[in-house]
Design a protein around this motif. Structure first.
Motif, short mmCIF file in Angstrom:
data_model
loop_
_atom_site.label_atom_id
_atom_site.label_comp_id
_atom_site.label_asym_id
_atom_site.label_seq_id
_atom_site.Cartn_x
_atom_site.Cartn_y
_atom_site.Cartn_z
N TRP A 25 -22.84 4.40 1.48
CA TRP A 25 -22.66 2.97 1.26
C TRP A 25 -21.46 2.71 0.38
O TRP A 25 -21.18 3.43 -0.56
N ASN A 26 -20.78 1.64 0.66
CA ASN A 26 -19.75 1.12 -0.24
C ASN A 26 -20.45 0.06 -1.08
O ASN A 26 -20.69 -1.05 -0.62
N ASN A 27 -20.83 0.42 -2.30
CA ASN A 27 -21.65 -0.48 -3.12
C ASN A 27 -20.99 -1.83 -3.38
O ASN A 27 -21.66 -2.85 -3.39
N ASP A 28 -19.67 -1.84 -3.62
CA ASP A 28 -18.99 -3.11 -3.88
C ASP A 28 -19.07 -4.03 -2.67
O ASP A 28 -19.35 -5.22 -2.79
N LYS A 29 -18.87 -3.48 -1.48
CA LYS A 29 -18.95 -4.27 -0.25
C LYS A 29 -20.39 -4.73 -0.01
O LYS A 29 -20.64 -5.87 0.38
N VAL A 31 -22.83 -5.25 -2.22
CA VAL A 31 -23.19 -6.32 -3.16
C VAL A 31 -22.55 -7.63 -2.75
O VAL A 31 -23.18 -8.69 -2.75
N SER A 32 -21.28 -7.57 -2.34
CA SER A 32 -20.57 -8.78 -1.93
C SER A 32 -21.21 -9.41 -0.69
O SER A 32 -21.43 -10.61 -0.64
N GLU A 33 -21.50 -8.58 0.31
CA GLU A 33 -22.08 -9.11 1.55
C GLU A 33 -23.50 -9.60 1.35
O GLU A 33 -23.88 -10.65 1.87
#
Length: 53
Positions: A25-29, A31-33
């Motif tokens: 997972w891309n955690n930043d993406k 959280v944003s989505e």
């Protein structure tokens, strides 16, 4: 959530999602989505007979 479902509980805070960490997972993406999802986007499915009060 679509594959495994989701449990919603009223614990007094705003929407909060937790899960197991995964290096894929891309955690930043993520959280944003997820932050853009509204409660009205979900559909409640009754589980009569599967869940007891």
């Amino acid at each position: 959530m679509k594959t495994f479902g989701m449990l919603v509980a009223d614990n007094g805070s705003n929407w909060y999602i937790s899960g197991a960490p995964d290096a894929r997972w891309n955690n930043d993406k993520l959280v944003s989505e997820l932050g853009s999802v509204k409660g009205s986007s979900f559909e409640v499915i009754r589980m009569d007979g599967l869940v007891t009060p």
